[in-house]
Write a protein that holds these residues in place. Structure first.
Motif, PDB file in Angstrom:
ATOM      1  N   MET A 118    -108.566 -29.647   5.538  1.00 13.13           N
ATOM      2  CA  MET A 118    -107.131 -29.618   5.836  1.00 13.13           C
ATOM      3  C   MET A 118    -106.393 -28.974   4.671  1.00 13.13           C
ATOM      4  SD  MET A 118    -106.346 -33.265   7.617  1.00 13.13           S
ATOM      5  CE  MET A 118    -107.330 -34.152   6.437  1.00 13.13           C
ATOM      6  N   ASN A 119    -105.981 -27.738   4.858  1.00 17.15           N
ATOM      7  CA  ASN A 119    -105.276 -27.037   3.796  1.00 17.15           C
ATOM      8  C   ASN A 119    -103.848 -27.569   3.680  1.00 17.15           C
ATOM      9  OD1 ASN A 119    -104.992 -25.072   1.798  1.00 17.15           O
ATOM     10  ND2 ASN A 119    -104.098 -23.624   3.228  1.00 17.15           N
ATOM     11  N   ASN A 120    -103.398 -27.761   2.424  1.00 14.58           N
ATOM     12  CA  ASN A 120    -102.027 -28.243   2.162  1.00 14.58           C
ATOM     13  C   ASN A 120    -101.711 -29.571   2.864  1.00 14.58           C
ATOM     14  OD1 ASN A 120    -101.397 -26.039   0.527  1.00 14.58           O
ATOM     15  ND2 ASN A 120    -100.812 -24.785   2.278  1.00 14.58           N
ATOM     16  N   ALA A 121    -102.695 -30.445   2.955  1.00 19.98           N
ATOM     17  CA  ALA A 121    -102.465 -31.772   3.553  1.00 19.98           C
ATOM     18  C   ALA A 121    -101.494 -32.559   2.682  1.00 19.98           C
ATOM     19  CB  ALA A 121    -103.786 -32.519   3.671  1.00 19.98           C
ATOM     20  N   SER A 122    -100.653 -33.372   3.312  1.00 18.16           N
ATOM     21  CA  SER A 122     -99.687 -34.189   2.571  1.00 18.16           C
ATOM     22  C   SER A 122    -100.406 -35.367   1.916  1.00 18.16           C
ATOM     23  CB  SER A 122     -98.611 -34.702   3.521  1.00 18.16           C
ATOM     24  OG  SER A 122     -99.184 -35.620   4.451  1.00 18.16           O
ATOM     25  N   GLN A 123     -99.721 -36.006   0.969  1.00 20.49           N
ATOM     26  CA  GLN A 123    -100.273 -37.203   0.324  1.00 20.49           C
ATOM     27  C   GLN A 123    -100.478 -38.318   1.361  1.00 20.49           C
ATOM     28  OE1 GLN A 123    -101.544 -36.687  -2.651  1.00 20.49           O
ATOM     29  NE2 GLN A 123    -100.086 -37.445  -4.173  1.00 20.49           N
ATOM     30  N   GLU A 124     -99.587 -38.375   2.351  1.00 17.46           N
ATOM     31  CA  GLU A 124     -99.697 -39.398   3.393  1.00 17.46           C
ATOM     32  C   GLU A 124    -100.967 -39.198   4.224  1.00 17.46           C
ATOM     33  OE1 GLU A 124     -97.040 -41.384   7.006  1.00 17.46           O
ATOM     34  OE2 GLU A 124     -96.305 -39.607   5.963  1.00 17.46           O
ATOM     35  N   SER A 131    -120.197 -53.103  -0.651  1.00 23.32           N
ATOM     36  CA  SER A 131    -119.056 -52.295  -1.072  1.00 23.32           C
ATOM     37  C   SER A 131    -118.915 -51.027  -0.236  1.00 23.32           C
ATOM     38  CB  SER A 131    -119.204 -51.904  -2.549  1.00 23.32           C
ATOM     39  OG  SER A 131    -120.352 -51.087  -2.719  1.00 23.32           O
ATOM     40  N   LYS A 132    -117.728 -50.455  -0.330  1.00 21.12           N
ATOM     41  CA  LYS A 132    -117.458 -49.168   0.313  1.00 21.12           C
ATOM     42  C   LYS A 132    -116.926 -48.231  -0.765  1.00 21.12           C
ATOM     43  CE  LYS A 132    -116.936 -50.895   4.915  1.00 21.12           C
ATOM     44  NZ  LYS A 132    -116.452 -50.608   6.259  1.00 21.12           N
ATOM     45  N   THR A 133    -117.540 -47.083  -0.895  1.00 24.19           N
ATOM     46  CA  THR A 133    -117.198 -46.158  -1.972  1.00 24.19           C
ATOM     47  C   THR A 133    -116.813 -44.800  -1.403  1.00 24.19           C
ATOM     48  OG1 THR A 133    -118.850 -47.267  -3.350  1.00 24.19           O
ATOM     49  CG2 THR A 133    -117.992 -45.184  -4.161  1.00 24.19           C
ATOM     50  N   LEU A 134    -115.769 -44.232  -1.971  1.00 22.08           N
ATOM     51  CA  LEU A 134    -115.308 -42.925  -1.524  1.00 22.08           C
ATOM     52  C   LEU A 134    -115.008 -42.052  -2.736  1.00 22.08           C
ATOM     53  CD1 LEU A 134    -114.026 -41.551   1.254  1.00 22.08           C
ATOM     54  CD2 LEU A 134    -111.958 -41.829  -0.097  1.00 22.08           C
ATOM     55  N   MET A 135    -115.439 -40.802  -2.693  1.00 20.73           N
ATOM     56  CA  MET A 135    -115.128 -39.872  -3.770  1.00 20.73           C
ATOM     57  C   MET A 135    -114.237 -38.752  -3.244  1.00 20.73           C
ATOM     58  SD  MET A 135    -117.583 -37.493  -6.120  1.00 20.73           S
ATOM     59  CE  MET A 135    -117.514 -36.049  -5.061  1.00 20.73           C
ATOM     60  N   CYS A 136    -113.121 -38.524  -3.912  1.00 13.46           N
ATOM     61  CA  CYS A 136    -112.266 -37.379  -3.596  1.00 13.46           C
ATOM     62  C   CYS A 136    -112.651 -36.251  -4.549  1.00 13.46           C
ATOM     63  CB  CYS A 136    -110.793 -37.725  -3.808  1.00 13.46           C
ATOM     64  SG  CYS A 136    -110.232 -39.150  -2.870  1.00 13.46           S
ATOM     65  N   ALA A 137    -113.181 -35.169  -4.018  1.00 16.13           N
ATOM     66  CA  ALA A 137    -113.580 -34.030  -4.846  1.00 16.13           C
ATOM     67  C   ALA A 137    -112.370 -33.116  -5.026  1.00 16.13           C
ATOM     68  CB  ALA A 137    -114.732 -33.273  -4.189  1.00 16.13           C
ATOM     69  N   ASN A 138    -111.879 -33.044  -6.258  1.00 17.70           N
ATOM     70  CA  ASN A 138    -110.715 -32.203  -6.545  1.00 17.70           C
ATOM     71  C   ASN A 138    -111.170 -30.818  -6.990  1.00 17.70           C
ATOM     72  OD1 ASN A 138    -109.723 -35.164  -7.090  1.00 17.70           O
ATOM     73  ND2 ASN A 138    -107.921 -33.923  -6.652  1.00 17.70           N
ATOM     74  N   ILE A 139    -110.669 -29.809  -6.298  1.00 14.67           N
ATOM     75  CA  ILE A 139    -111.133 -28.440  -6.498  1.00 14.67           C
ATOM     76  C   ILE A 139    -109.984 -27.551  -6.971  1.00 14.67           C
ATOM     77  CG2 ILE A 139    -111.941 -26.382  -5.237  1.00 14.67           C
ATOM     78  CD1 ILE A 139    -113.526 -28.380  -3.446  1.00 14.67           C
ATOM     79  N   TRP A 140    -110.275 -26.746  -7.986  1.00 16.68           N
ATOM     80  CA  TRP A 140    -109.309 -25.769  -8.479  1.00 16.68           C
ATOM     81  C   TRP A 140    -109.639 -24.449  -7.786  1.00 16.68           C
ATOM     82  CZ3 TRP A 140    -107.648 -25.882 -14.288  1.00 16.68           C
ATOM     83  CH2 TRP A 140    -106.527 -25.055 -14.470  1.00 16.68           C
ATOM     84  N   GLY A 141    -108.800 -24.081  -6.810  1.00 16.97           N
ATOM     85  CA  GLY A 141    -109.154 -22.983  -5.912  1.00 16.97           C
ATOM     86  C   GLY A 141    -108.904 -21.588  -6.439  1.00 16.97           C
ATOM     87  N   GLN A 142    -109.477 -21.262  -7.587  1.00 19.30           N
ATOM     88  CA  GLN A 142    -109.388 -19.901  -8.117  1.00 19.30           C
ATOM     89  C   GLN A 142    -110.774 -19.391  -8.456  1.00 19.30           C
ATOM     90  OE1 GLN A 142    -106.672 -19.853 -11.425  1.00 19.30           O
ATOM     91  NE2 GLN A 142    -104.897 -20.383 -10.183  1.00 19.30           N
TER      92      GLN A 142
END
Length: 270
Positions: free
Chosen positions: A1-7, A251-262
């Motif tokens: 989802m490109n440009n997804a909101s914080q919500e 437990s339930k674990t989730l990782m948000c992979a933050n990508i610098w798109g350049q």
């Protein structure tokens, strides 16, 4: 989802995990990626407007909203804020109003009891309202270790673990059963190539500790994913040891992979 909101990010990534914590699971949501890729924005959010708030304030709003909709249960909510800097632990709420006298002056240590991990000496503040919990979140934010280098003017130099502890018991049934769950929101320090950041001195030493602990985190995740592995190397780093009961087991674990798109950051992205 490109440009997804914080919500949208919250609904997709965190909502289910928070509901699980209210029902007695442990949960971990972590932001992982290169320095400057937006991990702190994901976890804490921006300050420009209300819509930019991140996963942590949204999780707190969700928890207290759910508590309000369950009058048949009595809840106790506590929060703590731990910083892991150069493999040492620091209490980010030691300066908070209402914190116990002498908080943060003793050495923090990790202990385990009946499969539950505790950080001895870490301040846990009871929160009656969402506003109270948010004030502790922002108090801890102001105490974090940050520094400037070529990739990020406000680079966080430590891993930070904001934990929400939820206890509930029925007001209707006479049973003494208490349901406990905890949610760890982890803003990991960014992995970084020394050549790109131009780091030296103290910042270079910080980068070496950061990269080493992220490697140990990767090893733990790989070991947990391998069903044939008997031993999980939690004790290799402070971070994995603290998160032991929230990475494996109940437990339930989730990782948000933050990508610098350049293009110039393609290597780190992969």
């Amino acid at each position: 989802m490109n440009n997804a909101s914080q919500e949208t990010m919250y609904e997709v990534a965190a909502e289910e995990t928070v509901n699980s914590v209210l029902n007695g699971y442990n949960g971990t949501i972590m932001a992982y990626g290169q320095t400057g890729a937006g991990k702190t924005f994901t976890i804490t959010g921006g300050t420009a407007n209300y819509q930019e708030r991140g996963l942590s304030p949204r999780c707190l709003a969700h928890v207290f909203r759910e508590i309000g909709s369950r009058p048949e249960h009595a809840f106790v909510v506590r929060v703590s804020y731990l910083e892991v800097y150069n493999e040492k632990m620091y209490d980010l709420l030691a300066t908070a109003e209402g914190a116990p006298e002498g908080a943060g002056t003793g050495t923090l240590s990790i202990s385990e009891e009946n499969g539950t991990v505790h950080v001895k000496g870490l301040t846990q503040m009871i929160c009656a309202t969402e506003e109270e919990a948010l004030s502790y979140l922002f108090e801890g934010e102001t105490n974090r270790a940050i520094a400037a280098h070529q990739l990020n003017r406000n680079s966080t130099r430590s891993h930070c673990v904001f934990t929400v502890y939820v206890e509930s018991r029925s007001r209707v049934e006479s049973t003494e059963k208490v349901t406990r769950g905890k949610l760890n929101l982890v803003d990991l320090a960014g992995s970084e190539r020394i050549k790109k950041t131009g780091s030296d001195g103290v910042i270079l030493q910080e980068a070496m500790y950061i990269n080493k602990s992220l490697t140990f985190l990767e090893q733990v995740v790989l070991a947990l994913a391998d069903r044939s592995r008997d031993h999980i190397p939690y004790r290799q780093s402070v971070l994995t040891n603290v998160l032991k009961d929230s990475l494996g087991g109940n437990s339930k674990t989730l990782m948000c992979a933050n990508i610098w798109g350049q293009a110039e950051h393609l290597e780190e992205t992969i």
